[in-house]
Design a protein around this motif. Structure first.
Motif, PDB file in Angstrom:
ATOM      1  N   THR A   1     -10.938  11.058  -0.691  1.00 46.56           N
ATOM      2  CA  THR A   1     -11.067   9.714  -0.122  1.00 46.56           C
ATOM      3  C   THR A   1     -11.019   8.672  -1.228  1.00 46.56           C
ATOM      4  OG1 THR A   1     -12.430  10.587   1.691  1.00 46.56           O
ATOM      5  CG2 THR A   1     -12.515   8.220   1.309  1.00 46.56           C
ATOM      6  N   LEU A   2     -11.719   8.960  -2.322  1.00 44.39           N
ATOM      7  CA  LEU A   2     -11.742   8.031  -3.456  1.00 44.39           C
ATOM      8  C   LEU A   2     -10.340   7.854  -4.037  1.00 44.39           C
ATOM      9  CD1 LEU A   2     -13.844   6.389  -5.067  1.00 44.39           C
ATOM     10  CD2 LEU A   2     -13.949   8.298  -6.678  1.00 44.39           C
ATOM     11  N   ILE A   3      -9.619   8.977  -4.154  1.00 47.97           N
ATOM     12  CA  ILE A   3      -8.262   8.912  -4.714  1.00 47.97           C
ATOM     13  C   ILE A   3      -7.352   8.083  -3.814  1.00 47.97           C
ATOM     14  CG2 ILE A   3      -6.196  10.287  -5.192  1.00 47.97           C
ATOM     15  CD1 ILE A   3      -8.044  12.510  -6.178  1.00 47.97           C
ATOM     16  N   VAL A   4      -7.389   8.382  -2.493  1.00 42.53           N
ATOM     17  CA  VAL A   4      -6.523   7.662  -1.561  1.00 42.53           C
ATOM     18  C   VAL A   4      -6.915   6.185  -1.511  1.00 42.53           C
ATOM     19  CG1 VAL A   4      -5.832   7.456   0.862  1.00 42.53           C
ATOM     20  CG2 VAL A   4      -6.046   9.712  -0.189  1.00 42.53           C
ATOM     21  N   PHE A   5      -8.219   5.934  -1.465  1.00 40.33           N
ATOM     22  CA  PHE A   5      -8.684   4.541  -1.435  1.00 40.33           C
ATOM     23  C   PHE A   5      -8.244   3.818  -2.712  1.00 40.33           C
ATOM     24  CE2 PHE A   5     -11.796   1.278  -2.522  1.00 40.33           C
ATOM     25  CZ  PHE A   5     -11.821   0.524  -1.345  1.00 40.33           C
ATOM     26  N   ALA A   6      -8.405   4.489  -3.851  1.00 36.06           N
ATOM     27  CA  ALA A   6      -8.006   3.879  -5.120  1.00 36.06           C
ATOM     28  C   ALA A   6      -6.500   3.635  -5.150  1.00 36.06           C
ATOM     29  CB  ALA A   6      -8.422   4.774  -6.287  1.00 36.06           C
ATOM     30  N   ALA A   7      -5.733   4.629  -4.629  1.00 32.94           N
ATOM     31  CA  ALA A   7      -4.278   4.476  -4.592  1.00 32.94           C
ATOM     32  C   ALA A   7      -3.891   3.289  -3.723  1.00 32.94           C
ATOM     33  CB  ALA A   7      -3.629   5.748  -4.072  1.00 32.94           C
ATOM     34  N   GLY A   8      -4.555   3.161  -2.563  1.00 36.83           N
ATOM     35  CA  GLY A   8      -4.283   2.029  -1.683  1.00 36.83           C
ATOM     36  C   GLY A   8      -4.662   0.715  -2.326  1.00 36.83           C
ATOM     37  N   PHE A   9      -5.832   0.709  -2.945  1.00 38.69           N
ATOM     38  CA  PHE A   9      -6.314  -0.518  -3.576  1.00 38.69           C
ATOM     39  C   PHE A   9      -5.387  -0.934  -4.723  1.00 38.69           C
ATOM     40  CE2 PHE A   9      -8.954  -2.713  -6.760  1.00 38.69           C
ATOM     41  CZ  PHE A   9      -9.436  -3.758  -5.978  1.00 38.69           C
ATOM     42  N   ILE A  10      -5.030   0.057  -5.557  1.00 38.93           N
ATOM     43  CA  ILE A  10      -4.141  -0.229  -6.689  1.00 38.93           C
ATOM     44  C   ILE A  10      -2.781  -0.709  -6.181  1.00 38.93           C
ATOM     45  CG2 ILE A  10      -2.869   0.831  -8.596  1.00 38.93           C
ATOM     46  CD1 ILE A  10      -5.323   2.630  -9.029  1.00 38.93           C
ATOM     47  N   ASN A  11      -2.300  -0.064  -5.085  1.00 34.15           N
ATOM     48  CA  ASN A  11      -1.011  -0.454  -4.536  1.00 34.15           C
ATOM     49  C   ASN A  11      -1.039  -1.897  -4.027  1.00 34.15           C
ATOM     50  OD1 ASN A  11       1.004  -0.496  -1.975  1.00 34.15           O
ATOM     51  ND2 ASN A  11       1.766   0.892  -3.574  1.00 34.15           N
ATOM     52  N   ILE A  12      -2.152  -2.260  -3.360  1.00 31.14           N
ATOM     53  CA  ILE A  12      -2.286  -3.637  -2.877  1.00 31.14           C
ATOM     54  C   ILE A  12      -2.305  -4.612  -4.046  1.00 31.14           C
ATOM     55  CG2 ILE A  12      -3.856  -5.247  -1.718  1.00 31.14           C
ATOM     56  CD1 ILE A  12      -4.686  -2.926   0.103  1.00 31.14           C
ATOM     57  N   ILE A  13      -3.079  -4.267  -5.084  1.00 33.57           N
ATOM     58  CA  ILE A  13      -3.122  -5.114  -6.280  1.00 33.57           C
ATOM     59  C   ILE A  13      -1.729  -5.244  -6.883  1.00 33.57           C
ATOM     60  CG2 ILE A  13      -4.012  -5.310  -8.630  1.00 33.57           C
ATOM     61  CD1 ILE A  13      -6.074  -5.901  -6.466  1.00 33.57           C
ATOM     62  N   ASN A  14      -1.013  -4.108  -6.952  1.00 38.96           N
ATOM     63  CA  ASN A  14       0.337  -4.130  -7.521  1.00 38.96           C
ATOM     64  C   ASN A  14       1.285  -4.977  -6.673  1.00 38.96           C
ATOM     65  OD1 ASN A  14      -0.363  -2.516  -9.678  1.00 38.96           O
ATOM     66  ND2 ASN A  14       0.260  -0.606  -8.692  1.00 38.96           N
ATOM     67  N   ASN A  15       1.116  -4.871  -5.334  1.00 39.14           N
ATOM     68  CA  ASN A  15       1.969  -5.680  -4.460  1.00 39.14           C
ATOM     69  C   ASN A  15       1.765  -7.171  -4.716  1.00 39.14           C
ATOM     70  OD1 ASN A  15       3.222  -3.541  -3.188  1.00 39.14           O
ATOM     71  ND2 ASN A  15       1.732  -3.445  -1.506  1.00 39.14           N
ATOM     72  N   TYR A  16       0.514  -7.560  -4.851  1.00 41.15           N
ATOM     73  CA  TYR A  16       0.233  -8.977  -5.081  1.00 41.15           C
ATOM     74  C   TYR A  16       0.617  -9.390  -6.502  1.00 41.15           C
ATOM     75  CZ  TYR A  16      -1.910  -9.773  -0.556  1.00 41.15           C
ATOM     76  OH  TYR A  16      -2.108  -9.928   0.785  1.00 41.15           O
TER      77      TYR A  16
ATOM     78  N   TYR B   1       3.102  -8.042  -8.016  1.00 36.54           N
ATOM     79  CA  TYR B   1       4.558  -8.104  -7.918  1.00 36.54           C
ATOM     80  C   TYR B   1       4.995  -9.415  -7.252  1.00 36.54           C
ATOM     81  CZ  TYR B   1       9.366  -6.656  -6.983  1.00 36.54           C
ATOM     82  OH  TYR B   1      10.731  -6.592  -6.944  1.00 36.54           O
ATOM     83  N   ALA B   2       4.206  -9.839  -6.245  1.00 37.88           N
ATOM     84  CA  ALA B   2       4.499 -11.122  -5.598  1.00 37.88           C
ATOM     85  C   ALA B   2       4.425 -12.256  -6.617  1.00 37.88           C
ATOM     86  CB  ALA B   2       3.508 -11.361  -4.458  1.00 37.88           C
ATOM     87  N   GLU B   3       3.424 -12.219  -7.469  1.00 37.55           N
ATOM     88  CA  GLU B   3       3.290 -13.231  -8.518  1.00 37.55           C
ATOM     89  C   GLU B   3       4.445 -13.150  -9.505  1.00 37.55           C
ATOM     90  OE1 GLU B   3       0.191 -14.273 -12.135  1.00 37.55           O
ATOM     91  OE2 GLU B   3      -0.608 -13.486 -10.229  1.00 37.55           O
ATOM     92  N   SER B   4       4.863 -11.886  -9.781  1.00 36.20           N
ATOM     93  CA  SER B   4       5.985 -11.704 -10.696  1.00 36.20           C
ATOM     94  C   SER B   4       7.277 -12.280 -10.107  1.00 36.20           C
ATOM     95  CB  SER B   4       6.157 -10.210 -10.998  1.00 36.20           C
ATOM     96  OG  SER B   4       7.284  -9.989 -11.811  1.00 36.20           O
ATOM     97  N   LEU B   5       7.470 -12.049  -8.800  1.00 35.64           N
ATOM     98  CA  LEU B   5       8.653 -12.614  -8.142  1.00 35.64           C
ATOM     99  C   LEU B   5       8.623 -14.139  -8.160  1.00 35.64           C
ATOM    100  CD1 LEU B   5       9.044 -10.268  -5.028  1.00 35.64           C
ATOM    101  CD2 LEU B   5      10.472 -10.325  -7.091  1.00 35.64           C
ATOM    102  N   ALA B   6       7.445 -14.717  -7.908  1.00 34.56           N
ATOM    103  CA  ALA B   6       7.312 -16.175  -7.936  1.00 34.56           C
ATOM    104  C   ALA B   6       7.621 -16.708  -9.332  1.00 34.56           C
ATOM    105  CB  ALA B   6       5.905 -16.571  -7.501  1.00 34.56           C
ATOM    106  N   LYS B   7       7.164 -15.997 -10.340  1.00 33.70           N
ATOM    107  CA  LYS B   7       7.439 -16.416 -11.718  1.00 33.70           C
ATOM    108  C   LYS B   7       8.940 -16.360 -12.005  1.00 33.70           C
ATOM    109  CE  LYS B   7       6.170 -15.300 -16.505  1.00 33.70           C
ATOM    110  NZ  LYS B   7       7.493 -14.903 -16.999  1.00 33.70           N
TER     111      LYS B   7
END
Length: 589
Positions: free
Chosen positions: A20-35, A37-43
């Motif tokens: 659960t911790l791994i999946v939650f961490a993977a999801g959390f990290i993925n969300i952070i990466n998505n945002y 990445y969104a900032e990177s695209l805006a830049k």
């Protein structure tokens, strides 16, 4: 077994937690990466926009500006009035005005913002056009840019929306001096910058969409992982059950060996297990501990497999040396059980079930709380069973008397709390009345009698006669009468022919008695005296000639006496000896 199952359950919980911790961490990290990445695209968008602006400005500057028709939207630039040919007329009479790069870029930024929502702005701290006045963020960034010449970017709030803001400083080029030389700029000077503000909302919406897709995918993977974990748990339990079953078969086969050697031990172990479980439940132990205690009780005498038959099967009291030897069985039990993985947790319980609360027990002389509580429970149950079971050398006590004795030893031999629980659960215990060490099968009887055989003649000895008389009129023994047979002149025969010849004569005569009486019990009670217990009213007088023939030419004669066990009130060997001395009811030969 319960302990192992609980161990597997705990491992599964740990795996589920980690998964659960791994999946939650993977999801959390993925969300952070998505945002991120969104900032990177805006830049990237901001950089592209600024580069486009600079490219367009460079083109305009390289042409010295652009002349366009004067319209309401494009009036003559008052800030270029210092340029002589700002306004011109074509040969066709059309009135044109000069748009310098800044003027062109300003209009283009305005159109770009309306179409794409990206805000562009030409700004400078040395103003020529008030519209280019920097805002607070631009002011701070320009101060840094004028020193470093670098671009800067951050996320900032503009109104109710978040924007990615980017500013690139403008370096004065030779073509720029046409319009800006009067301000004191020289080629290479920083004279403001181009800033762009990219709205983050579209990028965040896209990041959120990707995050939902990622979470959905991870959730499916998470469920598949859980299914794999639970399947693994099921397989582990099945494997554990098979392993335990195999161990149980091996270990209980050893118990069966002991049971075959000593049937009393088998019943004793089961009763001790029964009493111990009742006491443990009364004391509030959980199922895991009760299961351990039950298995410990069933196996607590397994070490007796190493005890010699001459001691283990001895029906009478043990000598001090024999007692020391049999005490070793607890150490052997511990060594056997501790060597088997699934029994390691009960090995210590078995090892200390003969320790006493006051430290007077064995094998280590532990006392008080040094003794495992499960061992102390087994000690009380073991003692209770011993007190309520018939022994060869001791008759059974009633349940109430046994409990009184336990209570009297509370705090001394036994733990007071354990005794208190035993008084509650054992007070109404229905103990079988026929539990004893008396042999039941032919094999048991033969093993039993082994200790009571006369070494010379192989008939039974006086001690076994004592035992049979004590248990007469039971299912095992039901004798009505007996014959006392004495040999006369036997001492003279010994003196004349020697002890070896005398022994041979006794063996032959004893063998004759056994053949005559077949299933009856024959005893040698003294040197030349024999007893035959009779359950079928056999008339031994009819066989006197056979007895006499076995003594032919020896000079030894026979005296035969008949006694009725019930009418003569015969209960002990002393009664037999008394009657043999003072009473003769049959024939003297």
């Amino acid at each position: 077994m319960q302990y192992r199952v609980e161990f597997i359950r705990r491992i599964v919980y740990i795996i589920i937690f980690i998964w659960t911790l791994i999946v939650f961490a993977a999801g959390f990290i993925n969300i952070i990466n998505n945002y991120d990445y969104a900032e990177s695209l805006a830049k990237n968008e901001a950089e592209v926009s600024v580069k486009k602006d600079f490219a367009f400005r460079s083109w305009g500057a390289s042409h010295g500006g652009v002349y366009v028709p004067i319209t309401k939207r494009t009036p003559p630039n008052p800030y270029l009035s210092h340029i002589k040919n700002r306004d011109v007329y074509t040969t066709a009479g059309q009135h044109l005005t000069l748009m310098n790069p800044a003027y062109i870029l300003s209009q283009m930024m305005h159109d770009y913002t309306k179409i794409y929502g990206i805000k562009g702005h030409i700004t400078s701290r040395v103003l020529m056009n008030p519209k280019n006045k920097p805002d607070i963020w631009e002011e701070k960034v320009l101060e840094k840019a004028e020193i470093t010449g670098k671009s800067y970017w951050t996320k900032e709030q503009i109104g109710d929306e978040e924007y990615f803001r980017y500013l690139r400083p403008m370096v004065t080029q030779k073509s720029c001096l046409k319009c800006h030389a009067f301000q004191g700029y020289k080629e290479g000077d920083i004279r403001g910058g181009v800033s762009v503000s990219v709205p983050m909302k579209p990028y965040y919406e896209e990041a959120l969409k990707h995050s939902f897709e990622t979470i959905a995918t991870l959730f499916v993977i998470y469920l598949l992982g859980l299914a794999a974990v639970f399947y693994g748990q099921k397989r582990a339990k099945e494997f554990m059950k098979e392993k335990i079953k195999d161990y149980e078969q091996h270990i209980f086969s050893l118990v069966n060996i002991i049971e075959k050697r000593d049937s009393y031990t088998a019943g004793h172990s089961k009763r001790v297990a029964k009493y111990s479980v009742l006491i443990a439940k009364e004391m509030g132990f959980n199922e895991e501990k009760i299961d351990d205690l039950y298995r410990a009780c069933m196996l607590h005498d397994i070490g007796k497999i190493s005890t010699p038959d001459s001691i283990l099967l001895k029906p009478g009291r043990l000598t001090s040396l024999e007692y020391e030897i049999i005490k070793e069985h607890v150490v052997v039990s511990y060594e056997i059980l501790s060597g088997v993985d699934i029994y390691k947790d009960i090995a210590e319980v078995v090892r200390h079930h003969h320790e006493h609360y006051d430290g007077s027990g064995y094998p280590q002389g532990l006392k008080g709380d040094e003794i495992p509580m499960l061992s102390q429970i087994m000690t009380v149950a073991d003692s209770f069973d011993a007190m309520t079971t018939n022994r060869i050398y001791k008759t059974r006590k009633s349940v109430s008397v046994a409990l009184e004795e336990l209570q009297s030893l509370a705090g001394k031999q036994f733990h007071s709390e354990v005794v208190h629980a035993a008084l509650v659960v054992l007070k109404d215990m229905d103990v079988e009345m026929n539990i004893s060490q008396q042999p039941k099968t032919k094999i048991e009887k033969e093993r039993f009698a082994y200790f009571y055989k006369d070494q010379l003649t192989d008939v039974y000895n006086k001690d076994y006669l004592e035992f049979v008389l004590a248990y007469n009129h039971t299912d095992e023994f039901n004798m009505h009468c007996f014959y006392a047979i004495s040999l006369h002149n036997f001492n003279q025969y010994n003196q004349k022919y020697g002890w070896d010849a005398g022994d041979k004569l006794l063996v032959e005569f004893a063998g004759t008695l056994v053949k005559i009486n077949k299933s009856e019990l024959v005893f040698r009670v003294d040197g030349d005296d024999f007893i035959v217990l009779n359950s079928n009213h056999i008339e031994l007088g009819d066989y006197l000639d056979i007895m006499e023939n076995s003594l032919k030419n020896s000079g030894v004669s026979v005296t035969l006496e008949h006694f009725d066990i019930q009418s003569d009130a015969i209960k002990t060997i002393r009664d037999v000896e008394t009657l043999m001395k003072h009473r003769k009811k049959s024939v003297v030969i």
